[in-house]
Design a protein around this motif. Structure first.
Motif, PDB file in Angstrom:
ATOM      1  N   ASP A 243     141.165  -5.552 -67.827  1.00  0.00           N
ATOM      2  CA  ASP A 243     142.531  -5.230 -68.290  1.00  0.00           C
ATOM      3  C   ASP A 243     143.205  -4.014 -68.016  1.00  0.00           C
ATOM      4  O   ASP A 243     144.089  -3.612 -68.823  1.00  0.00           O
ATOM      5  N   ARG A 244     142.969  -3.567 -66.935  1.00  0.00           N
ATOM      6  CA  ARG A 244     143.658  -2.251 -66.653  1.00  0.00           C
ATOM      7  C   ARG A 244     145.216  -2.731 -65.904  1.00  0.00           C
ATOM      8  O   ARG A 244     145.186  -3.815 -65.418  1.00  0.00           O
ATOM      9  N   LYS A 245     146.098  -1.750 -66.034  1.00  0.00           N
ATOM     10  CA  LYS A 245     147.409  -2.071 -65.591  1.00  0.00           C
ATOM     11  C   LYS A 245     147.414  -2.246 -63.984  1.00  0.00           C
ATOM     12  O   LYS A 245     148.128  -3.255 -63.436  1.00  0.00           O
ATOM     13  N   GLU A 246     146.393  -1.800 -63.204  1.00  0.00           N
ATOM     14  CA  GLU A 246     146.448  -1.855 -61.904  1.00  0.00           C
ATOM     15  C   GLU A 246     145.320  -2.851 -61.375  1.00  0.00           C
ATOM     16  O   GLU A 246     145.132  -3.179 -60.203  1.00  0.00           O
ATOM     17  N   SER A 247     144.961  -4.005 -62.458  1.00  0.00           N
ATOM     18  CA  SER A 247     144.201  -5.076 -62.016  1.00  0.00           C
ATOM     19  C   SER A 247     144.849  -6.275 -61.609  1.00  0.00           C
ATOM     20  O   SER A 247     146.214  -6.260 -61.762  1.00  0.00           O
ATOM     21  N   PHE A 248     144.051  -7.028 -60.857  1.00  0.00           N
ATOM     22  CA  PHE A 248     144.818  -8.354 -60.302  1.00  0.00           C
ATOM     23  C   PHE A 248     144.513  -9.192 -61.234  1.00  0.00           C
ATOM     24  O   PHE A 248     145.111 -10.281 -60.975  1.00  0.00           O
ATOM     25  N   GLY A 249     143.295  -9.180 -62.005  1.00  0.00           N
ATOM     26  CA  GLY A 249     142.970 -10.067 -62.943  1.00  0.00           C
ATOM     27  C   GLY A 249     142.429  -9.602 -64.149  1.00  0.00           C
ATOM     28  O   GLY A 249     142.732  -8.371 -64.425  1.00  0.00           O
ATOM     29  N   GLY A 250     141.603 -10.358 -64.837  1.00  0.00           N
ATOM     30  CA  GLY A 250     141.247  -9.650 -66.049  1.00  0.00           C
ATOM     31  C   GLY A 250     140.001  -8.622 -65.963  1.00  0.00           C
ATOM     32  O   GLY A 250     140.145  -7.520 -66.365  1.00  0.00           O
ATOM     33  N   CYS A 251     139.019  -9.044 -65.152  1.00  0.00           N
ATOM     34  CA  CYS A 251     138.245  -8.037 -64.914  1.00  0.00           C
ATOM     35  C   CYS A 251     138.138  -7.750 -63.142  1.00  0.00           C
ATOM     36  O   CYS A 251     138.004  -8.863 -62.520  1.00  0.00           O
ATOM     37  N   ASP A 252     138.158  -6.612 -62.895  1.00  0.00           N
ATOM     38  CA  ASP A 252     138.342  -6.244 -61.295  1.00  0.00           C
ATOM     39  C   ASP A 252     136.976  -5.338 -61.136  1.00  0.00           C
ATOM     40  O   ASP A 252     136.641  -4.657 -61.938  1.00  0.00           O
ATOM     41  N   LEU A 253     137.044  -5.275 -59.659  1.00  0.00           N
ATOM     42  CA  LEU A 253     135.992  -4.051 -59.269  1.00  0.00           C
ATOM     43  C   LEU A 253     136.916  -2.914 -58.788  1.00  0.00           C
ATOM     44  O   LEU A 253     137.882  -2.888 -58.346  1.00  0.00           O
ATOM     45  N   PHE A 254     136.251  -1.548 -59.490  1.00  0.00           N
ATOM     46  CA  PHE A 254     136.890  -0.411 -59.173  1.00  0.00           C
ATOM     47  C   PHE A 254     135.831   0.658 -58.347  1.00  0.00           C
ATOM     48  O   PHE A 254     134.696   0.437 -58.340  1.00  0.00           O
ATOM     49  N   ILE A 255     136.642   1.527 -57.681  1.00  0.00           N
ATOM     50  CA  ILE A 255     135.533   2.410 -56.824  1.00  0.00           C
ATOM     51  C   ILE A 255     135.779   3.707 -56.994  1.00  0.00           C
ATOM     52  O   ILE A 255     136.958   3.958 -57.156  1.00  0.00           O
TER      53      ILE A 255
END
Length: 643
Positions: A243-255
Motif C-alpha cells: 500500500d505504498r504510494k509508489e506501489s504498482f499493486g497492493g503488495c510489491d517488492l522493494f530493494i
C-alpha cells in the motif's frame, strides 16, 4: 414362480436388516417432533441444547440413525472430533449404506484425531460408494491422496526435534527468516502492534552467539515491511511492503542497499517484477543475481505461484518466468527458499500431496528453468497444520522454521486463544540434507598502507569453463560470496593501479564445503611491484606445453593488466617439479612460458612487451617430496621488468 432358497434368505435378511432401526421415514410423530426441535437448536448454533436433545432421543431409541448422524455433525462443528467420530461410527454400525457422506465426514474426524489409517480407509469407502456428487467426489479424491500420504509418512517418521530459537522470539509473531552466505546474519519479520509488520536483524559473533534482534529502523515505516531476503554478502535487502504510494499493486517488492554500514532508501523493484497483483516472499540465488518470489499475477497456474527473474547485463531485472508445473499447482505455493548450493529449492504448498494445510517440499534443478517433481519433506517436519518459513544454512545441516506449536496469547477482546508464530531451530534429518555449499570471505588491502582496496573480483567454475561471479569488494575491501560445492573455482582480483592476484579453491570434496575460504589478500601497486606473481589458474595438458581452455580466464586478467600504460614489459617464467630429467623439465618449462606469451600475443599484446624464460626445477617453492608440494612447484609466474 418359485424363489430360490438362497435368494429368499437374502431378501428376508435384507428386509429384516432394513427394519432393524428407525429413520426419518419410519420415526413416530413424537420422535420426529423431538428431532425437529434438536435441529432448530443446531441451526441456531445452540450446540449444547442440540446435544442434550439428541442424546435424549438416542437414549430412548438407540437405533434412530438420523439422530446419531446429526449428533456427530454437531460435535464436528464444535471441533469435538472424538465425540463426532463415535457418533458417526454408531450410525455406520446401524447401516453403512444409509448415508454415504457419513464416511466422508468420519474420515475428516479421523484425520483431526491423527487416526490416519482410519481416515484413509473411510475416505476410500466414500469414494467406492458415492457416484452422484461430483464436486464432493473431487474434494474426496484430493483428501484421500493426503490421507494416504499421511498414513505412510507417519509410519516412517524422520528424526526431527525443533528447539525454540528464543533469542529471536518475543511476545509477537516472528517468521520468514533469511540468512547471509556465512549464516552469521539473520533478517526476519516480526508482527507488532496488531497487524504491523517490521524487519528485524540479528548477527552472530564467533564464541558469543546471536545478538538480540534490532529493528531495521532505516527501512521500517508505518507501512508493513516483511518477508525479507538478504543477499549472500549481506549488503542488499529485498522485502515486501504493501500500500505504498509508489506501489504498482497492493503488495510489491522493494530493494535497499547497505553502504558504509547504513541501509539506503527502499526503492520499488520496478514494473517488470511488480504488477497490480500480489508479489511477496522473495529469496535470492546466484549471489543476488537471481530472485524467486510468489505471486498470483496473470499467467499463474493456481492461486499463488513461484516465479523467478535474473539480472541482465545492465543490472536490471528480466521479465519473470513461472517455475512450471513440477513446482506450481492449481492451489498455492509460497515461501520459496533456494539453498546456497543453487540446486535445491524448498517451498510451501497446499497443492501437492501432503500431511495437512501447507507442507514444505523440495525440488531439484535439472536444467535451465527445469525442476524435478516436488518431494514432501515428510513427518514430523510436516504435520496436519501449516508449515512454512523454512530455510537452511549453507551446510544444509541446520534449519529454521516458523511454528505456532508453543506460544499462545489471550485475545482480551474476544476471549479467544490466538496462536503466535515463533522461530525454531532444528537439525536437518540426514536423509533430507541437500548438497552442502561453501563461501568465500575475502578482504583486499594495500600491502604498504593496509588500506582497503575496492578491487574487481571474478570467480570462475574451472570444471565447467564458465564465469560464476563478477563483482567488486566493498568500501572496506571485503566481499562475501556463496560457493556451491562440487566445483573447482578460479578467483581473480584486478585493480588498474595494482598487480593482479589469483587463487584457486577446490570445493570438490565434501569436507571442503565445511571449511569456507577466508582470505586476506595484500596487493602491490604496479609502480612498487618487485617480485614475481604466481598465476594459479594457468593450466597445461599433462607433460605438455599445450594450454588448457580453463586458462583463458587468467590470460584475460593478464591482458587487462598489460593494457596499463605504466607497464612496458613483463617476464613470463615457467617452473616444474623435480620428477623426470632436469633437461626435459627445463625444456618443458621454457615451452610452457612461450605458450603463455604466444596466447597473449594472439589476444593483441605487442610481442616486444613480452619475455619468456624457463627455470625447470631449479627454483622450487615447496617440498618436492609431497604431491601438494610438487603441484605448487609446477607453476607459471609473471614479473614486471623495470624500464
Amino acid at each position: 414362480m418359485k424363489i430360490p432358497l438362497t435368494l429368499f434368505i437374502i431378501l428376508i435378511c435384507s428386509w429384516t436388516y432394513a427394519q432393524d432401526y428407525i429413520s426419518l421415514k419410519s420415526a413416530s410423530e413424537k420422535q420426529l417432533k423431538s428431532y425437529k426441535k434438536a435441529m432448530v437448536a443446531y441451526r441456531s448454533n445452540k450446540f449444547d441444547d442440540a446435544i442434550k436433545l439428541l442424546n435424549k432421543i438416542i437414549k430412548t431409541e438407540p437405533k434412530f440413525i438420523d439422530a446419531h448422524i446429526i449428533l456427530g455433525s454437531v460435535y464436528y462443528d464444535k471441533k469435538e472430533f472424538s465425540s463426532a467420530e463415535k457418533s458417526f461410527n454408531e450410525a455406520i454400525n446401524i447401516d453403512p449404506t444409509y448415508q454415504v457422506k457419513v464416511f466422508y465426514t468420519l474420515a475428516l474426524c479421523n484425520y483431526e484425531l491423527e487416526h490416519y489409517a482410519d481416515a484413509k480407509n473411510n475416505m476410500g469407502k466414500f469414494l467406492d460408494k458415492e457416484t452422484q456428487n461430483q464436486e464432493l467426489i473431487a474434494k474426496a479424491k484430493r483428501r484421500y491422496t493426503t490421507f494416504r500420504f499421511t498414513d505412510s509418512a507417519v509410519a516412517h517418521p524422520l528424526k526431527y526435534q525443533p528447539q525454540n530459537f528464543r533469542i529471536m522470539n518475543s511476545d509477537f509473531s516472528e517468521y520468514l527468516p533469511s540468512l547471509t552466505a556465512d549464516g552469521n546474519t539473520m533478517v526476519f519479520t516480526r508482527k507488532i502492534y496488531r497487524e504491523n509488520e517490521d524487519l528485524f536483524i540479528s548477527t552472530r559473533v564467533e564464541g558469543s552467539g546471536w545478538s538480540s534482534p534490532e529493528s531495521l529502523d532505516e527501512i521500517n515505516t508505518v507501512f508493513n515491511e516483511g518477508a525479507p531476503a538478504i543477499s549472500p554478502d549481506g549488503n542488499t535487502l529485498v522485502f515486501t511492503s504493501c500500500d505504498r504510494k509508489e506501489s504498482f499493486g497492493g503488495c510489491d517488492l522493494f530493494i535497499s542497499k547497505k553502504e558504509n554500514g547504513k541501509w539506503g532508501p527502499a526503492v520499488n523493484l520496478g514494473d517488470k517484477i511488480n504488477t497490480p497483483a500480489y508479489e511477496s516472499q522473495p529469496c535470492f540465488g546466484d549471489n543476488g543475481n537471481l530472485i524467486f518470489f510468489c505471486s498470483n499475477r496473470t499467467g499463474s497456474i493456481g492461486g499463488k505461484d513461484i516465479w523467478f527473474s535474473y539480472r541482465l547485463e545492465d543490472r536490471s531485472w528480466a521479465k519473470p518466468l513461472n517455475l512450471g508445473s513440477n513446482v506450481n499447482t492449481i492451489e498455492n505455493e509460497e515461501c520459496p527458499f533456494l539453498h546456497p548450493n543453487g540446486l535445491t529449492l524448498f517451498f510451501s504448498s497446499d497443492g501437492h500431496p501432503g500431511l495437512g494445510a501447507k507442507d514444505v517440499f523440495y525440488s531439484e534443478k535439472t536444467g535451465a528453468n527445469k525442476w524435478s517433481t516436488a518431494v514432501n519433506l515428510g513427518y514430523p517436519l510436516n504435520s496436519k497444520g501449516d508449515e512454512s518459513s523454512f530455510i537452511l544454512n549453507y551446510r544444509g545441516d541446520t534449519g529454521y522454521i516458523a511454528s505456532d506449536k508453543e506460544f499462545n496469547v489471550m485475545d482480551q477482546k474476544n476471549k479467544n486463544i490466538q496462536k503466535n508464530l515463533d522461530l525454531f531451530e532444528f537439525v536437518m534429518p540426514e536423509a533430507l540434507r541437500p548438497n552442502p555449499s561453501s563461501y568465500l570471505y575475502i578482504t583486499v588491502v594495500d600491502r604498504k598502507t593496509n588500506a582497503p582496496v575496492q578491487a574487481q573480483l571474478k570467480v570462475f567454475k574451472l570444471g565447467q569453463n564458465e564465469k560464476f561471479y563478477t563483482g567488486k569488494t566493498n568500501q572496506e575491501g571485503k566481499s562475501l560470496i556463496s560457493l556451491p560445492s562440487n566445483e573447482i573455482y578460479a578467483i581473480d582480483l584486478y585493480h588498474p593501479e595494482y598487480m593482479i592476484h589469483s587463487e584457486q579453491y577446490n570445493c570438490i570434496e565434501t569436507r571442503t564445503a565445511y571449511r569456507p575460504l577466508r582470505l586476506t589478500i595484500s596487493l602491490d601497486k604496479i609502480k612498487d611491484a618487485i617480485g614475481s606473481i604466481v598465476l594459479k589458474n594457468i593450466f597445461f595438458e599433462s607433460g605438455s606445453a599445450v594450454l588448457k581452455s580453463e586458462s583463458d580466464f587468467e590470460l584475460n586478467q593478464i591482458f587487462e593488466l598489460l593494457k596499463n600504460k605504466n607497464i612496458t614489459k613483463v617476464l613470463i617464467s615457467g617452473h616444474t617439479d623435480n620428477v623426470g630429467k632436469k633437461e626435459d623439465n627445463l625444456l618443458l618449462s621454457q615451452n610452457r612460458a612461450k605458450a603463455v606469451v604466444q596466447a597473449l600475443i594472439e589476444k593483441g599484446i605487442d610481442p616486444r612487451r613480452l619475455v619468456s624464460e624457463g627455470k625447470g626445477e631449479s627454483q622450487p617453492i615447496a617440498d618436492n617430496n609431497t604431491e601438494v608440494g610438487r603441484q605448487n612447484n609446477r607453476r607459471t609466474e609473471i614479473k614486471i621488468i623495470p624500464e
